[in-house]
Scaffold this motif. Structure first.
Motif, short mmCIF file in Angstrom:
data_model
loop_
_atom_site.label_atom_id
_atom_site.label_comp_id
_atom_site.label_asym_id
_atom_site.label_seq_id
_atom_site.Cartn_x
_atom_site.Cartn_y
_atom_site.Cartn_z
N SER B 335 0.81 -1.21 0.00
CA SER B 335 0.00 0.00 0.00
C SER B 335 0.84 1.26 0.00
CB SER B 335 -0.91 0.00 1.23
OG SER B 335 -0.12 0.18 2.40
N GLY B 336 2.10 1.17 0.43
CA GLY B 336 2.91 2.37 0.53
C GLY B 336 2.56 3.22 1.72
N ARG B 337 1.76 2.70 2.62
CA ARG B 337 1.42 3.42 3.84
C ARG B 337 2.55 3.32 4.83
NH1 ARG B 337 -3.78 1.09 3.68
NH2 ARG B 337 -5.35 2.62 3.10
N VAL B 338 2.60 4.28 5.74
CA VAL B 338 3.53 4.20 6.86
C VAL B 338 2.71 3.83 8.09
CG1 VAL B 338 5.20 5.43 8.27
CG2 VAL B 338 4.99 5.98 5.86
N TRP B 339 3.03 2.69 8.66
CA TRP B 339 2.30 2.20 9.84
C TRP B 339 3.06 2.61 11.09
CZ3 TRP B 339 -2.28 -0.44 9.08
CH2 TRP B 339 -2.54 -0.86 7.77
N LEU B 340 2.32 2.96 12.12
CA LEU B 340 2.93 3.43 13.35
C LEU B 340 2.51 2.54 14.51
CD1 LEU B 340 2.05 7.21 12.89
CD2 LEU B 340 4.14 6.07 12.20
N TRP B 341 3.49 2.07 15.26
CA TRP B 341 3.22 1.31 16.47
C TRP B 341 3.66 2.14 17.67
CZ3 TRP B 341 4.51 -1.14 12.03
CH2 TRP B 341 3.79 -2.28 11.69
N SER B 342 2.85 2.11 18.71
CA SER B 342 3.25 2.82 19.91
C SER B 342 2.55 2.18 21.10
CB SER B 342 2.91 4.30 19.78
OG SER B 342 3.40 4.98 20.90
N ILE B 343 2.54 2.91 22.21
CA ILE B 343 1.93 2.39 23.43
C ILE B 343 0.62 3.14 23.66
CG2 ILE B 343 2.18 2.31 25.94
CD1 ILE B 343 5.19 2.11 25.45
N LEU B 344 -0.41 2.42 24.01
CA LEU B 344 -1.66 3.09 24.36
C LEU B 344 -1.60 3.44 25.84
CD1 LEU B 344 -4.62 1.28 22.64
CD2 LEU B 344 -3.57 3.47 22.10
N GLN B 345 -1.91 4.71 26.10
CA GLN B 345 -1.87 5.16 27.49
C GLN B 345 -3.28 5.20 28.03
OE1 GLN B 345 -0.12 8.94 28.77
NE2 GLN B 345 1.60 8.39 27.48
N PRO B 346 -3.57 4.50 29.10
CA PRO B 346 -4.92 4.61 29.66
C PRO B 346 -5.10 5.94 30.38
CG PRO B 346 -3.57 3.19 31.03
CD PRO B 346 -2.71 3.62 29.88
N GLN B 347 -6.33 6.44 30.34
CA GLN B 347 -6.61 7.67 31.09
C GLN B 347 -6.66 7.36 32.58
OE1 GLN B 347 -7.48 11.17 30.21
NE2 GLN B 347 -7.12 11.19 32.41
N ARG B 348 -5.92 8.12 33.35
CA ARG B 348 -6.01 7.95 34.80
C ARG B 348 -7.17 8.79 35.31
NH1 ARG B 348 -0.88 10.27 36.29
NH2 ARG B 348 -1.34 9.99 38.48
N TRP B 349 -8.13 8.12 35.94
CA TRP B 349 -9.34 8.85 36.34
C TRP B 349 -9.05 9.80 37.48
CZ3 TRP B 349 -12.43 8.95 32.64
CH2 TRP B 349 -12.50 7.87 31.76
N SER B 350 -8.03 9.49 38.25
CA SER B 350 -7.74 10.40 39.36
C SER B 350 -7.22 11.73 38.85
CB SER B 350 -6.72 9.75 40.28
OG SER B 350 -5.54 9.47 39.58
N ALA B 351 -6.76 11.77 37.62
CA ALA B 351 -6.30 13.05 37.08
C ALA B 351 -7.47 13.97 36.77
CB ALA B 351 -5.47 12.82 35.82
#
Lengths: 455, 480
Positions: B335-351
């Motif tokens: 496809s010629g796409r650039v795929w990105l892998w990273s880390i999913l950060q969960p939302q901290r509810w206390s914030a």
């Protein structure tokens, strides 16, 4: 259209006008947020604690043009005598001497926002007359008048390279302008459902964050003019947004009394700052080094928050101005020797609804100077990025530029106490009926007064 | 500045996990992150170089100058200049300040790779197809090419005992991969016979040679410190080696002994590797697999496979690791796409609600002695104000270590690429044009190639002289 003062807070619940301010927190119902309702009620968009000032539409226009006599004559020669009880650190100036430099007139209605360009060459001002004017900051000459918005301007922000100006308006759109040519970029950023109230460019200029009366914070890709991310920010109108200096954090504040810090990369809320009194927050700004957040609240206080340590803590409260109705905004500035890093101190500048500009020392919270000259509430204050210049814009349609001058000898006196002049009635939000209380103890040093009251 | 607020458990994760996005502009063939990691250069099949802004996932700039697929990309240390090598046998140095071509260098052979010198952006080294590698000095308008040898260094004894055949073989060696060490004093070159040569940048003399493998060296990558090297060879083994500090003047090349630290291979499936790269610290080695959809991540400390990144339905070619974050980008071959892998950060509810705290288990609440005492508000307020007595510094900017190294060493301010507010330059899906309400067609192949006529782009002297013939050639060779 009858445009109201841009920087006044809408609050239609009448009980607040009567209730003591500190009890307002829990009983406040969420804002009724349908656009039709807002448009119909627009002249009432103001948050008033003045008991004598009834919330009616006709009062608005009057507030624009009536000349308010300052409640107190403030002369820069400073005849106030201060009792001297503690000695400040050596050679740190205890007063500043900003003197009037220029007065810029041209806007037909109240001026709601004012920003120096990052390169220091220009001042941009936005007004309720739906125009933006770009002035030369050195000569005060009008360079451009930007017309295109259909309603009053609420906010302005310069791109970091000073080539582009972004403006947010009551017509719900954000426009980008070329500052050199004065031409509008053909595609406005459209997406907000209500007044765009606050804007900030990222330090690289590739992103724009906007806060709106529709209670959302949008993160825009400037190049593509599209919304990148929508932050489910607040439950009341978002009154201000700002980027930290490296662009990784966004701060937003709202009339719901919360200040939220967001991660730019993930769009997640990292921290929420809230003061016990839960007063509506009308302006937030990161400090120049990005470690603190300066917040204006409608209880006539400006607070400096340390957001990083612990759960976030208010570390300074600046008082001495009046702020109960309009979204005033402030700025950081530096004084002392600009070359030696050791002798540079910071001050906080903010307008006041009485028509003055107040400068506080950041650490001691002492009032360094009060600038008088404006006839009506000063909504916007900004400091020059390099020189010791200060600009203020007010409801009286004028912009004043102030320049730092050397202190006259007589001026070198210490101010004591907690951020207000001892001989002025203290603007303590709790002391509505007994204002002399602070005055009585204002001359004591901080530690002794604390001790005496505990005892 | 967000680091102090992020959950330390999230920060402790240093290996990407899931696909978090993809970038698309044309058919990408090669990618490279800028040193600061805010931009990703992508060379396209049609010869256009696209600069993606990683923060907005949008196109920040398009550079038009190559007429064939882009083979390799290399950023200058201050991220202002970009060197691209194309299959049209030329290298272009771009200035991202205005998107202009600073220099265009033509070769008489196809280019495997071209890498900029880390300290001098007017110097680069290139490995050429069936030719000796060159160090090119572009300081003058007319670039100067210095050939550097491919034959490995032989000791005195070896030279004397060398047979005719050996000498002929040495002469036949060609270099397939070149790159500079981080100090720029040496070039590391890999040959088609598996030799790794350390060549002095100044004298062009082979200082040291080491036979890594018997097969062709396909790709070499260094960690930012330059002390670790990963070599991808055609024998389906990815090797890592520990290198000495080449910039150390006391280093004696004659007594130097190198050893292969790890061999990463897949013995079961006999996978061969398209492209390899290091994580910023050198802790992980990633490789994309040939005829397969996976990216393998090995940990270098233990030499073990720790993760396989997947989720695409296509083979991946170039895989690149972000210079500071756990973030991997890879190019899809089909496809010629650039795929990105990273880390999913969960939302901290206390914030979100500061008075709420996340607890592991139930906690019995112990009320403070004075918690429900009624105190006069004025007194509370006064006391609170009096406690605010610390000294606050809102001006001094704390300079972090990495930022100080990149910006302050040269004494020049950090380069910031200007933001172009042009929709035409920002469109990502540009092969598809709208022809009516809800109707789209592919853009005709020749459309939008007016840049080939080469008028509006500023060209260097070299380019201008070659202009007439080159443009005609380019147009003729163009694929329909």
């Amino acid at each position: 259209m009858d445009s109201p003062p841009k920087r006044s807070r809408e609050e239609t619940e009448d009980e607040y006008d009567d209730a003591p301010p500190r009890k307002r927190s829990s009983s406040r119902s969420p804002h009724n947020g349908s656009p039709e309702y807002r448009l119909a009620e627009r002249p009432a968009r103001r948050y008033s604690r003045d008991r004598d000032n009834s919330v009616d539409d006709s009062a608005d226009e009057r507030r624009y043009y009536e000349r308010r006599t300052p409640s107190r004559s403030r002369s820069r020669s400073n005849s106030r005598s201060r009792s001297q009880s503690n000695t400040p650190p050596p050679r740190k100036p205890t007063a500043l001497n900003y003197t009037p430099h220029l007065i810029l007139r041209g806007h037909k209605r109240a001026i709601s926002c004012l920003k120096f360009s990052p390169n220091g060459l220009w001042i941009a001002s936005g007004s309720a007359d739906a125009t933006i004017k770009i002035w030369s900051s050195s000569s005060g000459a009008l360079e451009h008048t930007l017309e295109g918005h259909l309603a009053g301007i609420n906010t302005l922000t310069w791109s970091p390279d000073s080539t582009t100006l972004a403006s947010g308006s009551d017509d719900k759109s954000i426009r980008l302008w070329d500052a050199q040519t004065g031409l509008a970029h053909p595609t406005p950023l459209i997406g907000h459902h209500n007044y765009v109230y606050s804007l900030a460019f990222s330090p690289k200029g590739n992103m724009l964050v906007s806060g709106s009366y529709d209670e959302a914070v949008f993160l825009w890709d400037v190049r593509a003019a599209r919304v990148m991310r929508s932050l489910p920010a607040h439950s009341d109108p978002v009154s201000a947004v700002d980027f930290v200096r490296d662009g990784t954090l966004i701060v937003s504040c709202s009339h719901d009394g919360l200040i939220r810090v967001w991660d730019t990369g993930t769009g997640q809320c990292l921290r929420t700052l809230v003061h016990e009194d839960n007063a509506p927050v009308t302006s937030v700004k990161f400090s120049p080094n990005g470690k603190y957040i300066l917040a204006h609240t409608l209880d006539s206080c400006i607070r400096l928050w340390d957001y990083a340590n612990g759960k976030g803590k208010c570390i300074k409260t600046y008082q001495g101005h009046t702020n109960a109705k309009y979204s005033l905004s402030g700025a950081f500035g530096a004084y002392g020797s600009r070359t030696g890093s050791r002798e540079t101190y910071a001050f906080v500048a903010s307008g006041s609804e009485e028509g003055g500009v107040v400068l506080w020392d950041v650490s001691s919270k002492n009032v360094l100077q009060r600038l008088s000259g404006h006839d009506e509430a000063v909504l916007a204050v900004d400091t020059h990025p390099k020189e010791e210049l200060l600009a203020s814009a007010a409801l009286d349609r004028s912009i004043r530029i102030w320049k730092a001058s050397p202190l006259p000898e007589a001026r070198v006196k210490q101010e004591t106490s907690n951020g207000y002049d001892p001989d002025v009635l203290p603007p303590n939000p709790f002391a509505t009926d007994s204002p002399t209380w602070f005055g009585a103890c204002g001359t004591l040093t901080a530690s002794t007064s604390c001790a005496s009251f505990v005892a | 500045m967000n680091l102090s607020l992020i959950d330390p458990f999230v920060l402790a994760q240093d290996c990407p996990d899931v696909i978090t996005g993809r970038l698309r502009s044309g058919h990408s063939t090669s990618i490279r992150f800028s040193h600061r990691g805010d931009l990703l250069a992508s060379g396209r099949h049609d010869g256009i170089v696209v600069i993606f802004d990683i923060e907005t996932n949008g196109v920040a700039r398009k550079l038009r100058g190559h007429t064939r697929q882009v083979q390799s990309l290399s950023w200058s240390t201050n991220d202002r200049y970009l060197l691209s090598a194309g299959q049209d046998w030329k290298c272009v140095l771009w200035d991202l300040q205005d998107g202009s071509r600073v220099r265009t260098v033509r070769f008489e052979a196809a280019i495997f790779i071209a890498e900029l010198h880390p300290k001098n952006h007017m110097l680069f080294v290139a490995a050429l197809f069936e030719d000796q590698p060159v160090i090119v000095d572009m300081t003058e308008q007319v670039p100067v090419k210095h050939q550097i040898p491919s034959a490995p260094r032989r000791s005195q004894v070896e030279r004397e005992n060398a047979t005719e055949k050996q000498n002929a073989q040495d002469a036949k060696q060609t270099t397939t991969m070149t790159l500079f060490t981080p100090s720029g004093k040496h070039v590391i070159a890999g040959t088609n016979k598996g030799w790794m040569n350390i060549i002095d940048t100044e004298t062009h003399e082979v200082k040291y040679s080491f036979r890594v493998t018997n097969n062709i060296i396909v790709y070499i990558r260094l960690t930012p410190s330059g002390r670790n090297i990963v070599v991808n060879a055609s024998d389906r083994i990815v090797r890592t080696l520990h290198l000495p500090d080449f910039s150390d003047p006391k280093l004696d090349f004659d007594t130097l002994q190198l050893e292969v630290e790890h061999r990463f291979q897949d013995l079961v499936q006999r996978l061969s590797w398209n492209h390899v790269s290091f994580s910023p610290s050198g802790e992980y080695v990633t490789a994309s697999t040939w005829m397969n959809h996976h990216i393998y991540v090995w940990e270098r400390g233990q030499g073990s496979l720790v993760k396989i990144l997947e989720g695409t339905k296509e083979e991946l070619s170039v895989v690149e690791w972000h210079p500071s974050r756990p973030f991997v980008a890879a190019v899809g071959v089909d496809s010629g796409r650039v795929w990105l892998w990273s880390i999913l950060q969960p939302q901290r509810w206390s914030a979100l609600a500061p008075d709420f705290v996340e607890v592991e288990e139930n906690v019995e609440y112990i009320e403070r002695e004075d918690e429900f005492d009624i105190q006069p508000l004025e007194e509370l307020h006064k006391r609170r104000l009096d406690q605010e007595d610390e000294e606050v510094d809102v001006l001094t900017i704390e300079v972090k270590g990495s930022a100080a190294e990149s910006g302050a060493v040269n004494g020049e301010p950090e380069f910031m690429m200007p933001v172009i507010l042009d929709i035409e330059n920002s469109d990502s899906e540009d092969e598809v044009v709208a022809v009516g309400a809800g109707q789209f067609r592919r853009r005709s192949p020749g459309a939008g190639r007016e840049w080939m006529n080469d008028d509006e782009v500023a060209v260097s002297g070299d380019e201008r002289r070659a202009n007439g013939t080159a443009v005609q050639n380019g147009t003729k060779r163009r694929r329909g």
